[in-house]
Design a protein around this motif. Structure first.
Motif: not given
Length: 333
Positions: A49-63, A65-76
């Motif tokens: 709830g208000r005391e903990g969330d998780v963000h999953v963000k990914s990305a690729w861009l042309p050219g 050499p890598v793409f990424t997937v991130k799992v980032a959390s914030w927990f009181l």
């Protein structure tokens, strides 16, 4: 693929890469994103709830050499147990084969510094060049890093801090003094007092209700609003958004459903410029010293991609530094 993926832990990452290192790579990634290149999907959920969330963000861009997937959390609860509230990992994959190349267990550090970099870029392109007074609403990691990054871009001399937790405000004040003893840092007793006389305002909280009112804004002020990054959060009142002469966002698509702007009726949102467009010169950040400007940042996967690429390079060949880059543990003690 030979061998397994590389692994790097929080301490190695904190000592190897700082917000200054990712500043221009983040600018390039934001420009590419606003040109419509690649993809940067995001998902958010709140298991505490208000005391903990998780963000999953990914990305690729042309050219790239890598793409990424991130799992980032914030927990009181993590902070209550003696850590920083943020944690997470960025997985780096080969863009040609899809093979996992590296795991960056960064304890949220790369997310922290790429957000600070975006705030610095917004200040560079949107704030008045003579800005000397910075107001800060919030007392956590972004309050710290945004202050340092903005003070690198502008001739800031006075910083006025407000946060709900007095002990955390004290820790933030001490951390800023250690890094930038030239700044006059003062704790104030309200969000309104932090706004009073400010040339630039940073809002960096987890608030679910607006903290800043339209009547507190003054001509020429610039606001970096970085805390409200999901559908449940808000820091600026609808009046602030309506009063602003110019609003810039990192993503039109995502700010329509996350954070302050998502609370405005659709007809009132208009079509704000993206920060990548401002950085590319295809949209203005500020046209005169009297404008009230707002940059609403929720954070994009392309920023994580840029930070991940920089981190891998610096971890492979750590630079010589006179001091460790600024990081969350300096303010969460």
């Amino acid at each position: 693929m030979t061998g397994g993926p590389a692994y790097f832990g929080p301490e190695a990452i904190r000592t190897s890469v700082g917000y200054q290192d990712v500043l221009e790579p983040v600018a390039a990634a934001l420009r590419d994103y606003s040109r419509g290149l690649g993809d940067s999907p995001a998902a958010v959920f709140a298991p505490a709830g208000r005391e903990g969330d998780v963000h999953v963000k990914s990305a690729w861009l042309p050219g790239r050499p890598v793409f990424t997937v991130k799992v980032a959390s914030w927990f009181l609860e993590r902070a209550r147990r003696g850590g920083t509230p943020g944690s997470g990992v960025i997985a780096v994959f080969d863009a040609s084969t899809g093979d996992l190349r590296a795991l960056l267990e960064d304890e949220h550090h790369l997310s922290d510094i790429r957000t600070a970099a975006a705030g610095a870029l917004a200040a560079r392109t949107m704030a008045r060049r003579a800005s000397r007074v910075l107001g800060v609403v919030g007392s956590g990691t972004q309050a710290y890093l945004q202050t340092l990054a903005i003070a690198d871009e502008l001739p800031i001399r006075d910083v006025r801090l407000w946060g709900r937790r007095e002990t955390q405000v004290q820790s933030l004040t001490q951390a800023l003094h250690a890094r930038r003893p030239d700044l006059r840092v003062v704790a104030v007793d309200s969000a309104q007092a932090a706004c009073a006389g400010a040339d630039v305002l940073v809002t960096a909280t987890s608030s679910t209700e607006p903290l800043v009112e339209a009547s507190w804004l003054r001509p020429g002020m610039h606001i970096n609003a970085v805390g409200a990054d999901d559908p449940t959060k808000a820091e600026l009142s609808q009046g602030c958004l309506r009063r602003a002469d110019r609003i810039v966002v990192d993503s039109r698509e995502l700010t329509a459903i996350h954070g302050d702007l998502s609370r405005l009726p659709e007809n009132d949102r208009g079509r704000p410029a993206e920060l990548g467009e401002v950085l590319a010169g295809s949209a203005p950040g500020r046209e005169n010293d009297g404008e009230i400007t707002i940059c609403k940042l929720i954070g994009l996967g392309v920023q994580d991609l840029a930070a991940g690429e920089v981190a891998l390079d610096l971890l492979a060949a750590p630079p010589e530094r006179t001091s460790t880059p600024a990081h969350a543990r300096e303010v969460h003690r």
